[in-house]
Design a protein around this motif. Sequence first.
Motif, PDB file in Angstrom:
ATOM      1  N   LEU A 274       1.142   9.902  10.866  1.00  0.00           N
ATOM      2  CA  LEU A 274       0.334   9.230  11.883  1.00  0.00           C
ATOM      3  C   LEU A 274      -1.126   9.158  11.457  1.00  0.00           C
ATOM      4  O   LEU A 274      -1.799   8.134  11.678  1.00  0.00           O
ATOM      5  N   ASP A 275      -1.639  10.228  10.853  1.00  0.00           N
ATOM      6  CA  ASP A 275      -3.027  10.224  10.388  1.00  0.00           C
ATOM      7  C   ASP A 275      -3.232   9.172   9.309  1.00  0.00           C
ATOM      8  O   ASP A 275      -4.261   8.479   9.285  1.00  0.00           O
ATOM      9  N   ILE A 276      -2.267   9.054   8.393  1.00  0.00           N
ATOM     10  CA  ILE A 276      -2.379   8.058   7.327  1.00  0.00           C
ATOM     11  C   ILE A 276      -2.433   6.651   7.911  1.00  0.00           C
ATOM     12  O   ILE A 276      -3.272   5.826   7.540  1.00  0.00           O
ATOM     13  N   ILE A 277      -1.539   6.377   8.867  1.00  0.00           N
ATOM     14  CA  ILE A 277      -1.501   5.050   9.484  1.00  0.00           C
ATOM     15  C   ILE A 277      -2.775   4.791  10.281  1.00  0.00           C
ATOM     16  O   ILE A 277      -3.382   3.717  10.188  1.00  0.00           O
TER      17      ILE A 277
ATOM     18  N   ALA B 256       0.827  -1.207   0.000  1.00  0.00           N
ATOM     19  CA  ALA B 256       0.000   0.000   0.000  1.00  0.00           C
ATOM     20  C   ALA B 256       0.862   1.259   0.000  1.00  0.00           C
ATOM     21  O   ALA B 256       0.564   2.236  -0.694  1.00  0.00           O
ATOM     22  N   VAL B 257       1.942   1.247   0.778  1.00  0.00           N
ATOM     23  CA  VAL B 257       2.848   2.399   0.815  1.00  0.00           C
ATOM     24  C   VAL B 257       3.535   2.570  -0.540  1.00  0.00           C
ATOM     25  O   VAL B 257       3.662   3.687  -1.054  1.00  0.00           O
ATOM     26  N   ARG B 258       3.965   1.469  -1.144  1.00  0.00           N
ATOM     27  CA  ARG B 258       4.624   1.551  -2.450  1.00  0.00           C
ATOM     28  C   ARG B 258       3.706   2.165  -3.507  1.00  0.00           C
ATOM     29  O   ARG B 258       4.147   2.919  -4.378  1.00  0.00           O
ATOM     30  N   GLY B 259       2.441   1.823  -3.432  1.00  0.00           N
ATOM     31  CA  GLY B 259       1.498   2.331  -4.427  1.00  0.00           C
ATOM     32  C   GLY B 259       0.989   3.718  -4.145  1.00  0.00           C
ATOM     33  O   GLY B 259       0.346   4.336  -4.999  1.00  0.00           O
ATOM     34  N   ALA B 260       1.260   4.245  -2.952  1.00  0.00           N
ATOM     35  CA  ALA B 260       0.718   5.551  -2.578  1.00  0.00           C
ATOM     36  C   ALA B 260       1.451   6.701  -3.249  1.00  0.00           C
ATOM     37  O   ALA B 260       0.879   7.772  -3.455  1.00  0.00           O
ATOM     38  N   ASN B 261       2.730   6.496  -3.585  1.00  0.00           N
ATOM     39  CA  ASN B 261       3.523   7.590  -4.124  1.00  0.00           C
ATOM     40  C   ASN B 261       4.632   6.993  -4.996  1.00  0.00           C
ATOM     41  O   ASN B 261       5.264   6.010  -4.627  1.00  0.00           O
ATOM     42  N   ASN B 262       4.849   7.596  -6.153  1.00  0.00           N
ATOM     43  CA  ASN B 262       5.863   7.094  -7.077  1.00  0.00           C
ATOM     44  C   ASN B 262       7.251   7.070  -6.444  1.00  0.00           C
ATOM     45  O   ASN B 262       8.075   6.202  -6.735  1.00  0.00           O
ATOM     46  N   HIS B 263       7.521   8.026  -5.540  1.00  0.00           N
ATOM     47  CA  HIS B 263       8.825   8.091  -4.892  1.00  0.00           C
ATOM     48  C   HIS B 263       9.021   6.970  -3.860  1.00  0.00           C
ATOM     49  O   HIS B 263      10.132   6.756  -3.385  1.00  0.00           O
ATOM     50  N   LEU B 264       7.931   6.273  -3.522  1.00  0.00           N
ATOM     51  CA  LEU B 264       8.003   5.200  -2.529  1.00  0.00           C
ATOM     52  C   LEU B 264       7.968   3.818  -3.172  1.00  0.00           C
ATOM     53  O   LEU B 264       7.737   2.821  -2.485  1.00  0.00           O
ATOM     54  N   SER B 265       8.202   3.730  -4.477  1.00  0.00           N
ATOM     55  CA  SER B 265       8.057   2.467  -5.184  1.00  0.00           C
ATOM     56  C   SER B 265       9.069   1.412  -4.730  1.00  0.00           C
ATOM     57  O   SER B 265       8.873   0.219  -4.966  1.00  0.00           O
ATOM     58  N   THR B 266      10.158   1.834  -4.080  1.00  0.00           N
ATOM     59  CA  THR B 266      11.148   0.871  -3.570  1.00  0.00           C
ATOM     60  C   THR B 266      11.122   0.794  -2.046  1.00  0.00           C
ATOM     61  O   THR B 266      12.103   0.360  -1.426  1.00  0.00           O
ATOM     62  N   PHE B 267      10.025   1.206  -1.438  1.00  0.00           N
ATOM     63  CA  PHE B 267       9.869   1.143   0.017  1.00  0.00           C
ATOM     64  C   PHE B 267       9.783  -0.314   0.466  1.00  0.00           C
ATOM     65  O   PHE B 267       9.132  -1.144  -0.172  1.00  0.00           O
ATOM     66  N   SER B 268      10.422  -0.639   1.597  1.00  0.00           N
ATOM     67  CA  SER B 268      10.316  -1.988   2.154  1.00  0.00           C
ATOM     68  C   SER B 268      10.664  -1.962   3.636  1.00  0.00           C
ATOM     69  O   SER B 268      11.386  -1.081   4.113  1.00  0.00           O
TER      70      SER B 268
ATOM     71  N   GLY C 165       9.352  14.775  -3.117  1.00  0.00           N
ATOM     72  CA  GLY C 165       7.966  14.356  -3.171  1.00  0.00           C
ATOM     73  C   GLY C 165       7.362  14.086  -1.814  1.00  0.00           C
ATOM     74  O   GLY C 165       6.146  14.009  -1.670  1.00  0.00           O
ATOM     75  N   LEU C 166       8.200  13.908  -0.784  1.00  0.00           N
ATOM     76  CA  LEU C 166       7.705  13.656   0.567  1.00  0.00           C
ATOM     77  C   LEU C 166       7.981  14.819   1.507  1.00  0.00           C
ATOM     78  O   LEU C 166       7.571  14.787   2.665  1.00  0.00           O
TER      79      LEU C 166
END
Length: 356
Positions: free
Chosen positions: A148-151, A20-32, A138-139
Motif C-alpha cells: 500500500l505504501d508503494i502504491i 513500473a512494477v515489472r522493472g521494480a524487481n527481477n521476480h516481477l518481470s512477467t507481471f501483468s 524475493g517478495l
Amino acid sequence: WWPFICQFIEKLFRETIEPAVRGANNHLSTFSFTKIDIGHQPLRINGVKVYTENVDKRQIILDLQISFVGNCEIDLEIKRYFCRAGVKSIQIHGTMRVILEPLIGDMPLIGALSLFFLRKPLLEINWTGLTNLLDVPGLNGLSDTIILDIISNYLVLPNRITVPLVSEVQIAQLRFPIPKGVLRIHFIEAQDLEGKDTYLKGLVKGKSDPYGIIRVGNQIFQSKVIKENLNPKWNEVYEALVYEHPGQELEIELFDEDPDKDDFLGSLMIDLIEVEKERLLDEWFTLDEVSKGKLHLKLEWLTLMPTADNLDKVLTSIRADKDQANDGLSSALLILYLDSARNLPVSYVLMDTLLS
C-alpha cells in the motif's frame, strides 16, 4: 463522465504502473494485469479550494477533497510463477491537487493539466490471493502494508500525472519542474513525552524508546531510536525538496519502539508557507493527538540560486552542521532530466531471465 475516467485509469495501469512494477524487481518481470474493471461507483469530490495568492498568473491551482469507495475487479498474474491475485474493492481518501497550466490565449485555453496528491492518501485495498503472491521468491519480505505504501507513494508529489491538451506544450517541464526550494529540517529534541513502556503487567509505568518519522510529500526520513528516555536528544538534520506551495506540509510522527507494535507518541503538521515567509524557524512545538509532549525543531527554507556566485559562502556556513546529517549537508542541487535512449545493446541478463 465516469466511464471515460475508467478508460483513463485502465490506460494508466497498463502503460505506466505495469511497466513500473515489472522493472521494480527481477521476480516481477512477467507481471501483468489480466483484467481491470474499476466499477460503476464514481469518484466523489467533497470540496474544492482555489488558490488566488502566491501563484503564477499563467496557472490555476485547485485542491480537491476526493473520496472513492467502490467495488472493482482487478486481476493480476506473474506468469513466471503461475501466481495470480486480485483486488475486490478499493477505498481512497485524500487531497488531490490539479494544476491547469500553462493558460493560453486560444482554445482550449489550457495547455495541460497535472494531477497528484500533496501527501499520502488513505488507501485501503481488499485483496484476493495476496498470500500466494507474497509466497513468490524475493517478495516474501513484503506485506500488504508495504505494498500500500508503494502504491500510495507512486501517486504523491513529486510523482505526478501530466496530460497535455495542446501539442505545443513543453510536457517535460511540467512533469519534472524545478523545485521551489529546499527545506532543511533540524530534528533536535523532545521533552515530557508519554511513558509507554510498562512493567509488572502494567502496574508500573516506565519510559519510552522514542524515534521520529518525518515526511514531506513522498520523501520520508526516520530518526535514530533513543532508548528509555522521555526527553530525547536526536540532533539530526534532513533535507527535503519542496515542489509545491502553498499546500505542502511538514508531517512528523513520534513513536515508541516496541518488539511488537510501536506506540504513538504524538504528531505535528507545519505549513511550509510559514517556513518560507520566516526563512528560519527555531521553536518548541506542542505535539498533537496526545496529552503532553513538545518537540524542538529548527527549520530553514533555502532558495535555489541560478549561479554559483555564493557557493564559497554556502560551503562555509554548513560546515558547523555537516556532522549531524548522515550524508552531510547540501550546498548545491544537480537536476538531471533523462529524456530518451536509442540503439541500446541487447541485455543478456534479461535474455537469461526470459529463458530460465
